[in-house]
Structure formats: C-alpha cells, structure tokens
Scaffold this active site. Structure first.
Site, PDB file in Angstrom:
ATOM      1  N   CYS A   1    -100.655  57.167 -23.623  1.00 46.69           N
ATOM      2  CA  CYS A   1    -101.644  57.772 -24.254  1.00 46.69           C
ATOM      3  C   CYS A   1    -101.029  58.671 -25.326  1.00 46.69           C
ATOM      4  O   CYS A   1    -101.762  59.388 -26.033  1.00 46.69           O
ATOM      5  CB  CYS A   1    -101.915  59.022 -23.118  1.00 46.69           C
ATOM      6  SG  CYS A   1    -102.142  58.849 -21.587  1.00 46.69           S
TER       7      CYS A   1
ATOM      8  N   HIS B   1    -108.695  57.232 -16.366  1.00 48.86           N
ATOM      9  CA  HIS B   1    -108.849  56.245 -17.220  1.00 48.86           C
ATOM     10  C   HIS B   1    -108.478  54.764 -16.724  1.00 48.86           C
ATOM     11  O   HIS B   1    -107.686  54.836 -15.966  1.00 48.86           O
ATOM     12  CB  HIS B   1    -108.166  56.552 -18.658  1.00 48.86           C
ATOM     13  CG  HIS B   1    -108.557  57.536 -19.609  1.00 48.86           C
ATOM     14  ND1 HIS B   1    -107.620  58.500 -19.981  1.00 48.86           N
ATOM     15  CD2 HIS B   1    -109.711  57.965 -20.053  1.00 48.86           C
ATOM     16  CE1 HIS B   1    -108.251  59.298 -20.595  1.00 48.86           C
ATOM     17  NE2 HIS B   1    -109.501  59.054 -20.602  1.00 48.86           N
TER      18      HIS B   1
END
Length: 258
Positions: free
Chosen positions: A248, A163
């Site tokens: 996250c 990501h």
C-alpha cells in the site's frame, strides 16, 4: 529499458485518525510511523528504485497508502474512486504525479468505486477484489480501460479483509501467495501457495528474486528464502495498525519505457 520508479507519499500528521474496518483500533505512534516510512523508501532506493514523492495531503489521514489512489498497467493509469468517501481527496495529487511521469490518465467514475489495493497484476492477468471498497461498476470500468491493452480482468470476491492485496500478492514466477484462512476462493488462482502469517501474504517484487516484506512475518520470510528468494525486511508496525501493508505504501511503475 523498463522503468523502476516508485510513487510514495509522506504520512499525514493526522495518520492516527486513519480508517480501520476489520481490526480493533490501536494507538498509532506517528513519529515512529514517519521513521518506518523513511526506512521503507530507503529500502526501495537501495534496491534500484527511484522514489517519486507525491505532494503531501496532510488533511487526509490515509494518504500515505498511495497505492489506493491509482492503478497502473503499462503506461495507462486509471485514477481510482475510493470506496471510502473520506479518501476521495487523496487522488488529485496522485493524478498530477502520474501525469507528470507520462502516464495516460483515465478515471473511475460514479457510480463506480475502486481502490488500488484491490488490484493484483500477475503478468497480463489483473485480479480485482470485489468487496467492501470496490463495487461491480468499478470492476466493469477497470475492465473497459485495461482489456484493450491486452489485460484479462478477473473479479475475485473479498469478504474477510479490507482489500484483495490485504490477503494475496504474487511471487516473481506468478505464484499467488496468501494466508489461507482469509482467502475467499484460493481455487481462482492457477498456482496458490499458502503462507503461515497474515502479513506474509504481502510482498513487493524488487527485482532479481528480492521481495520487500514486513518484519511481522518471519516464518513466511523463512519459507520464501527456502524457495531461493531473498526477503528484504522492513518494520511497518504502525501502518499495520491501520490495515496497511508493504504494497500500500508505494505504486511501482515498471513499464514506462523512457
């Protein structure tokens, strides 16, 4: 007054089955992961954040990575459509949680895919990683949802990591930090500071110059402390085995005026 709420989600008992894309699979100690998650949540609370627990999703191994299920800009919350099909069941509980908090809920629709971990907000600029999990249609839909609110949405290529926020985050003054060998195009960011460790690229802004960081980046913590910032260090080794990082494990809601 701005809010300081953080969505978190307890690890699934199936955590060890979580996806890995760019690294070798290692054995995950789920009991230790739960202890680390509890310490992470406590660090948020210690520094003034109210934690809001999303309903568990025990059948979803990756569900602890709650950030991937939603993007929050001001009071608008586009629910993601994860690029990995196995993660799409994670979004329902997160949608309920943000709706309960008073967010205006929006959605990313097929054919768009978008993971929240690909979205980095720096002031009114919203950088979106375009790579393995987020596609062009997802970027377009996010742009359509956020630009009317005054956001400037900038797509950034991501090829070497899972990501965008696996490789860059931002300091309180808006400087983007990243581990340069993994950043596709550092020149896209107006101010870019290279850091010596991969996990040093991940910080959560706790307020007042305090940065939540992983214990695996001691050299970066030293570098940032030398700039007058205050690292708050947590051990998240079991989540790092699944390409997870400090960003996250929570969704920070800063602009819900209540």
């Amino acid at each position: 007054m701005p809010s300081q709420k953080a969505l978190i989600r307890r690890p699934s008992p199936r955590l060890a089955e979580g996806l890995v894309t760019h690294i070798e699979r290692e054995k995950v100690d789920v009991d230790l992961a739960v202890e680390q998650w509890e310490a992470y949540a406590e660090a948020l609370r210690t520094h003034g954040w109210e934690t809001v627990e999303v309903d568990r999703a025990d059948d979803c191994p990756d569900s602890v990575f709650v950030e991937d299920a939603v993007v929050v800009f001001r009071n608008v919350a586009p629910i993601s459509r994860p690029g990995a099909e196995s993660r799409r069941a994670e979004t329902a509980g997160v949608e309920e949680a943000v709706a309960r908090l008073g967010c205006s809920v929006n959605w990313i629709w097929e054919p768009g895919t978008l993971d929240g971990g690909d979205v980095l907000k720096v002031g009114d600029t919203v950088y979106v990683g375009r790579g393995g999990r987020t596609n062009a249609a997802g970027v377009q839909q996010l742009r359509a949802a956020l630009e009317p609110l005054g956001a400037r949405v900038v797509a950034v290529p991501v090829n070497k990591v899972l990501h965008l926020k696996s490789v860059v985050t931002a300091l309180p003054d808006g400087t983007v930090i990243g581990h340069e060998p993994l950043v596709d195009t550092p020149s896209l960011f107006p101010r870019f500071l290279p850091v010596p460790e991969e996990s040093g690229a991940h910080v959560v802004l706790l307020g007042g110059g305090k940065l939540l960081m992983a214990a695996s980046a001691p050299k970066t913590a030293e570098l940032l402390a030398g700039l007058g910032l205050e690292p708050v260090v947590v051990d998240i080794s079991e989540f790092e085995k699944l390409e997870g990082c400090v960003t996250c494990l929570s969704v920070r809601l800063r602009e819900l005026y209540v």
